[in-house]
Design a protein around this motif. Structure first.
Motif, short mmCIF file in Angstrom:
data_model
loop_
_atom_site.label_atom_id
_atom_site.label_comp_id
_atom_site.label_asym_id
_atom_site.label_seq_id
_atom_site.Cartn_x
_atom_site.Cartn_y
_atom_site.Cartn_z
N ALA A 18 0.83 -1.21 0.00
CA ALA A 18 0.00 0.00 0.00
C ALA A 18 0.86 1.25 0.00
CB ALA A 18 -0.92 -0.01 1.21
N LYS A 24 -4.67 -0.55 -2.59
CA LYS A 24 -5.37 0.57 -1.97
C LYS A 24 -5.18 0.56 -0.45
CE LYS A 24 -9.05 0.63 -5.39
NZ LYS A 24 -10.49 0.48 -5.59
N LYS A 25 -4.97 1.73 0.12
CA LYS A 25 -4.84 1.84 1.56
C LYS A 25 -6.14 1.42 2.25
CE LYS A 25 -1.42 5.51 1.44
NZ LYS A 25 -1.09 6.89 1.82
N SER A 26 -7.25 1.66 1.58
CA SER A 26 -8.55 1.31 2.17
C SER A 26 -8.76 -0.20 2.27
CB SER A 26 -9.68 1.93 1.36
OG SER A 26 -9.66 1.46 0.03
N ASP A 27 -7.96 -0.99 1.57
CA ASP A 27 -8.06 -2.45 1.64
C ASP A 27 -7.38 -3.02 2.89
OD1 ASP A 27 -9.42 -2.48 -0.74
OD2 ASP A 27 -7.69 -3.07 -1.95
N LYS A 29 -6.43 -3.67 6.84
CA LYS A 29 -7.16 -3.80 8.10
C LYS A 29 -6.17 -4.12 9.21
CE LYS A 29 -11.23 -5.63 5.81
NZ LYS A 29 -12.10 -6.79 5.62
N ARG A 33 -2.69 -1.82 8.67
CA ARG A 33 -3.06 -0.40 8.61
C ARG A 33 -2.23 0.40 9.62
NH1 ARG A 33 -8.68 2.41 7.51
NH2 ARG A 33 -8.28 1.20 5.67
N ASP A 37 0.94 3.46 8.83
CA ASP A 37 1.04 4.80 9.39
C ASP A 37 2.27 5.01 10.26
OD1 ASP A 37 -1.37 5.46 8.17
OD2 ASP A 37 -2.56 4.86 9.92
#
Length: 64
Positions: A18, A24-27, A29, A33, A37
């Motif tokens: 990502a 996608k960053k939205s994928d 969890k 995630r 960050d």
């Protein structure tokens, strides 16, 4: 810092993908995630490239 478990290594690989824009960053969890960050691309690459041989599937959290 090498990965301590297979799941940690896989999460680092997902976060690295990502960060590079391959997924996608939205994928992402959970741990992947958080790793995205809080870790640099170099740190993620080092953790993701850790050999899985001899690693447990998960590392239990110790209560200190």
């Amino acid at each position: 810092m090498p990965a301590k478990s297979r799941s940690q290594q896989k999460a680092a690989g997902a976060a690295l993908s990502a960060k590079r824009g391959e997924t996608k960053k939205s994928d992402l969890k959970g741990a992947s995630r958080q790793m995205l960050d809080s870790m640099s691309e170099e740190q993620l690459e080092e953790m993701a490239s850790t050999s899985r041989k001899g690693k447990p599937d998960h590392v239990s959290k110790s209560k200190s």
